[in-house]
Design a protein around this motif. Structure first.
Motif, PDB file in Angstrom:
ATOM      1  N   LEU A  51       0.791  -1.593  -0.048  1.00 18.77           N
ATOM      2  CA  LEU A  51       0.424  -0.125  -0.298  1.00 18.77           C
ATOM      3  C   LEU A  51       0.989   1.377   0.437  1.00 18.77           C
ATOM      4  CD1 LEU A  51      -2.899   0.995   0.488  1.00 18.77           C
ATOM      5  CD2 LEU A  51      -2.565   0.958   2.548  1.00 18.77           C
ATOM      6  N   GLY A  52       0.413   2.135  -0.700  1.00 17.13           N
ATOM      7  CA  GLY A  52       1.099   3.344  -0.987  1.00 17.13           C
ATOM      8  C   GLY A  52       0.355   4.632  -0.836  1.00 17.13           C
ATOM      9  N   PHE A  53       1.084   5.448  -1.553  1.00 17.35           N
ATOM     10  CA  PHE A  53       0.411   7.201  -1.089  1.00 17.35           C
ATOM     11  C   PHE A  53       0.864   7.334  -2.436  1.00 17.35           C
ATOM     12  CE2 PHE A  53       0.656  11.666   0.325  1.00 17.35           C
ATOM     13  CZ  PHE A  53      -0.646  11.544   1.110  1.00 17.35           C
ATOM     14  N   GLY A  54      -0.052   8.008  -2.721  1.00 19.12           N
ATOM     15  CA  GLY A  54      -0.230   9.029  -3.926  1.00 19.12           C
ATOM     16  C   GLY A  54      -0.128  10.428  -4.394  1.00 19.12           C
ATOM     17  N   VAL A  55       0.674  10.936  -5.250  1.00 22.22           N
ATOM     18  CA  VAL A  55       0.342  12.426  -4.758  1.00 22.22           C
ATOM     19  C   VAL A  55      -0.043  13.392  -6.728  1.00 22.22           C
ATOM     20  CG1 VAL A  55       1.629  12.417  -3.183  1.00 22.22           C
ATOM     21  CG2 VAL A  55       2.943  12.759  -5.244  1.00 22.22           C
ATOM     22  N   PHE A  56      -0.537  12.871  -7.258  1.00 19.62           N
ATOM     23  CA  PHE A  56      -1.281  12.813  -8.216  1.00 19.62           C
ATOM     24  C   PHE A  56      -2.211  13.875  -8.798  1.00 19.62           C
ATOM     25  CE2 PHE A  56      -5.327  12.593 -11.699  1.00 19.62           C
ATOM     26  CZ  PHE A  56      -4.499  13.573 -12.653  1.00 19.62           C
ATOM     27  N   LEU A 113       4.034  -6.922 -11.564  1.00 21.57           N
ATOM     28  CA  LEU A 113       2.863  -6.816 -10.651  1.00 21.57           C
ATOM     29  C   LEU A 113       2.442  -5.351 -11.547  1.00 21.57           C
ATOM     30  CD1 LEU A 113       2.335  -6.739  -7.324  1.00 21.57           C
ATOM     31  CD2 LEU A 113       3.769  -4.854  -7.682  1.00 21.57           C
ATOM     32  N   THR A 114       0.713  -5.822 -10.242  1.00 23.06           N
ATOM     33  CA  THR A 114      -0.101  -4.786 -10.982  1.00 23.06           C
ATOM     34  C   THR A 114      -0.182  -4.173  -9.635  1.00 23.06           C
ATOM     35  OG1 THR A 114      -1.140  -6.470 -12.316  1.00 23.06           O
ATOM     36  CG2 THR A 114      -2.683  -4.314 -11.341  1.00 23.06           C
ATOM     37  N   GLN A 115       0.327  -2.897 -10.327  1.00 24.85           N
ATOM     38  CA  GLN A 115      -0.430  -1.845  -9.273  1.00 24.85           C
ATOM     39  C   GLN A 115      -1.399  -0.557  -9.710  1.00 24.85           C
ATOM     40  OE1 GLN A 115       2.817   1.512  -8.577  1.00 24.85           O
ATOM     41  NE2 GLN A 115       3.280   0.785  -6.831  1.00 24.85           N
ATOM     42  N   ALA A 116      -2.479  -0.696  -8.702  1.00 23.99           N
ATOM     43  CA  ALA A 116      -3.292  -0.411  -9.230  1.00 23.99           C
ATOM     44  C   ALA A 116      -3.646   1.752  -8.881  1.00 23.99           C
ATOM     45  CB  ALA A 116      -4.718  -0.029  -8.268  1.00 23.99           C
ATOM     46  N   TRP A 117      -3.799   2.702 -10.005  1.00 18.64           N
ATOM     47  CA  TRP A 117      -3.818   3.573  -9.532  1.00 18.64           C
ATOM     48  C   TRP A 117      -5.565   3.923  -9.773  1.00 18.64           C
ATOM     49  CZ3 TRP A 117      -6.470   6.775 -13.423  1.00 18.64           C
ATOM     50  CH2 TRP A 117      -6.596   6.954 -14.648  1.00 18.64           C
ATOM     51  N   SER A 118      -5.820   4.973  -8.822  1.00 19.00           N
ATOM     52  CA  SER A 118      -7.417   5.254  -8.933  1.00 19.00           C
ATOM     53  C   SER A 118      -7.723   4.179  -8.228  1.00 19.00           C
ATOM     54  CB  SER A 118      -8.065   6.290  -9.872  1.00 19.00           C
ATOM     55  OG  SER A 118      -9.716   6.245  -9.397  1.00 19.00           O
ATOM     56  N   PRO A 119      -7.750   3.930  -6.817  1.00 14.82           N
ATOM     57  CA  PRO A 119      -7.702   2.414  -6.533  1.00 14.82           C
ATOM     58  C   PRO A 119      -9.381   2.318  -5.797  1.00 14.82           C
ATOM     59  CG  PRO A 119      -6.075   2.994  -5.182  1.00 14.82           C
ATOM     60  CD  PRO A 119      -6.119   4.285  -6.461  1.00 14.82           C
ATOM     61  N   ILE A 120      -9.960   3.562  -5.728  1.00 14.41           N
ATOM     62  CA  ILE A 120     -10.909   2.928  -5.651  1.00 14.41           C
ATOM     63  C   ILE A 120     -12.071   3.895  -5.884  1.00 14.41           C
ATOM     64  CG2 ILE A 120     -10.345   3.050  -3.073  1.00 14.41           C
ATOM     65  CD1 ILE A 120     -10.521   6.322  -2.679  1.00 14.41           C
ATOM     66  N   GLY A 121     -11.723   4.188  -7.281  1.00 13.60           N
ATOM     67  CA  GLY A 121     -12.244   5.103  -8.588  1.00 13.60           C
ATOM     68  C   GLY A 121     -12.343   6.243  -8.493  1.00 13.60           C
ATOM     69  N   GLY A 122     -11.447   7.429  -7.668  1.00 14.32           N
ATOM     70  CA  GLY A 122     -11.468   8.304  -8.003  1.00 14.32           C
ATOM     71  C   GLY A 122     -11.989   9.429  -9.093  1.00 14.32           C
ATOM     72  N   VAL A 123     -11.209   8.470 -10.020  1.00 14.96           N
ATOM     73  CA  VAL A 123     -11.557   9.750 -11.334  1.00 14.96           C
ATOM     74  C   VAL A 123     -12.421   8.935 -12.882  1.00 14.96           C
ATOM     75  CG1 VAL A 123      -8.623   9.944 -11.267  1.00 14.96           C
ATOM     76  CG2 VAL A 123     -10.030   8.074 -12.630  1.00 14.96           C
ATOM     77  N   THR A 124     -13.346   8.167 -11.551  1.00 15.69           N
ATOM     78  CA  THR A 124     -13.847   7.718 -12.586  1.00 15.69           C
ATOM     79  C   THR A 124     -15.122   8.647 -12.524  1.00 15.69           C
ATOM     80  OG1 THR A 124     -13.869   5.460 -12.195  1.00 15.69           O
ATOM     81  CG2 THR A 124     -16.179   6.468 -13.278  1.00 15.69           C
ATOM     82  N   ILE A 125     -15.971   9.183 -13.798  1.00 15.87           N
ATOM     83  CA  ILE A 125     -16.821   9.980 -13.724  1.00 15.87           C
ATOM     84  C   ILE A 125     -18.107   9.076 -14.552  1.00 15.87           C
ATOM     85  CG2 ILE A 125     -17.855  11.470 -15.635  1.00 15.87           C
ATOM     86  CD1 ILE A 125     -15.484  12.519 -15.771  1.00 15.87           C
ATOM     87  N   GLY A 163      -3.910  -9.220  -4.361  1.00 15.98           N
ATOM     88  CA  GLY A 163      -2.045  -9.790  -5.026  1.00 15.98           C
ATOM     89  C   GLY A 163      -1.619  -7.942  -5.772  1.00 15.98           C
ATOM     90  N   ARG A 164      -2.907  -6.746  -5.607  1.00 18.91           N
ATOM     91  CA  ARG A 164      -1.859  -6.478  -6.063  1.00 18.91           C
ATOM     92  C   ARG A 164      -2.133  -4.736  -5.407  1.00 18.91           C
ATOM     93  NH1 ARG A 164      -7.104  -7.006  -8.295  1.00 18.91           N
ATOM     94  NH2 ARG A 164      -8.462  -6.344  -7.170  1.00 18.91           N
ATOM     95  N   SER A 165      -0.767  -3.669  -6.098  1.00 17.97           N
ATOM     96  CA  SER A 165      -0.661  -2.641  -5.086  1.00 17.97           C
ATOM     97  C   SER A 165      -1.541  -2.331  -5.066  1.00 17.97           C
ATOM     98  CB  SER A 165       1.335  -2.499  -4.978  1.00 17.97           C
ATOM     99  OG  SER A 165       1.317  -1.105  -4.990  1.00 17.97           O
ATOM    100  N   ALA A 166      -1.638  -1.150  -3.729  1.00 21.48           N
ATOM    101  CA  ALA A 166      -2.552  -0.003  -4.198  1.00 21.48           C
ATOM    102  C   ALA A 166      -2.367   1.640  -4.066  1.00 21.48           C
ATOM    103  CB  ALA A 166      -3.672   0.003  -3.838  1.00 21.48           C
TER     104      ALA A 166
END
Length: 293
Positions: free
Chosen positions: A17-22, A184-196, A233-236
């Motif tokens: 689990l990482g921290f994003g700054v996009f 490794l699959t690393q998920a950006w927008s892992p909780i769907g924050g960019v989805t319209i 098994g994904r990174s987020a």
């Protein structure tokens, strides 16, 4: 219980689990990352195109943590593709971050309209990896056909492909290709924050299925979605500038989703991408100068 670390295909370990700054403003980045470090995050994801690498470096230097404590990853932008350009882009990012070695360096997008530049940039990453300037290399937003071509024309298998993954867009074909090549699959927008979402479509945070699972565990919908990633098994890399949200998103290691709950979230896939179509990323549309350090 799900492990808190994942091992890349070259043996390097990274926090799951990482921290994003996009989209985090440059003047807020150091404060947000400092809070993330305080909470317990040890992986930070940034990018040259985010224009906030310097803030990540400032937060690290002020944290009192050692270099071995923190996993720093960043991404090169398409404007700096090409062999020599990519080598110089690494230097720019390293100076802004204030580090000699970057833990994971990714190509931010495939430049499909000028794929020879993409290949040359990746070969520069291979050189940096061979020289020990980076501990691992990878890509971001590479779709199956493009990833396959990269694998055929380069030497080092990417350690990571960072892609849009959340309950409404799961990219299962691509994830299967990753598994085949130990990427490794690393998920950006892992909780769907960019989805319209379309008319009548509730956001993932308001989805009834996810809400019911959250209630059953005494957790938030965001925590359930992050747990879903980790158990599969994904990174987020969730992002926030709000201290309460930063802490909430990290508090996901004390519960476990059942097989039925995982399957229920899997069933929410719509196949609809919310981020830009990777083939639309061209120098004409998205090229921008990445400043010197």
């Amino acid at each position: 219980m799900t492990t808190t670390t994942l091992t890349l295909n070259n043996g390097v370990e990274l926090p799951a689990l990482g921290f994003g700054v996009f989209q985090t403003p440059a003047d807020q980045t150091a404060t947000a990352v400092a809070e993330a470090f305080r909470v317990g995050y040890r992986l930070v994801d940034t990018a040259a195109a985010y224009a906030n690498e310097r803030g990540v470096g400032d937060a690290f230097r002020a944290s009192g943590l050692t270099r071995d404590d923190v996993f720093i990853q960043t991404k090169l932008w398409i404007s700096d593709y090409g062999y020599d350009q990519a080598l110089h882009s690494f230097e720019k990012s390293a100076r802004k971050l204030g580090v000699d070695q970057i833990d994971l360096l990714l190509l931010h997008q495939p430049l499909t309209s000028r794929f020879e530049l993409t290949l040359d940039a990746y070969r520069a990453l291979e050189k940096l990896y061979a020289d020990g300037r980076v501990r691992a290399i990878g890509v971001s937003n590479f779709m199956p056909e493009v990833l396959t071509e990269l694998l055929e024309k380069t030497e080092v298998v990417p350690a990571v492909n960072q892609i849009e993954v959340h309950p409404y867009f799961q990219q299962r074909e691509l994830q299967a290709l990753h598994a085949e090549h130990d990427i490794l699959t690393q998920a950006w927008s892992p909780i769907g924050g960019v989805t319209i979402y379309g008319a009548g479509q509730k956001s993932t945070l308001e989805n009834e299925t996810i809400g019911q699972i959250a209630d059953a565990h005494g957790k938030s919908p965001a925590q359930v979605m992050l747990r879903w990633h980790l158990q599969q098994g994904r990174s987020a890399i969730p992002k926030s500038v709000k201290p309460a949200r930063i802490a909430e998103n990290f508090d996901v290691f004390d519960f476990e989703l059942t097989g039925d709950e995982l399957a229920a979230i899997d069933a929410l896939d719509t196949g609809v991408r919310s981020g830009p179509e990777p083939t639309s990323i061209t120098l004409e549309n998205y090229g921008r100068e990445i400043p010197e350090a």
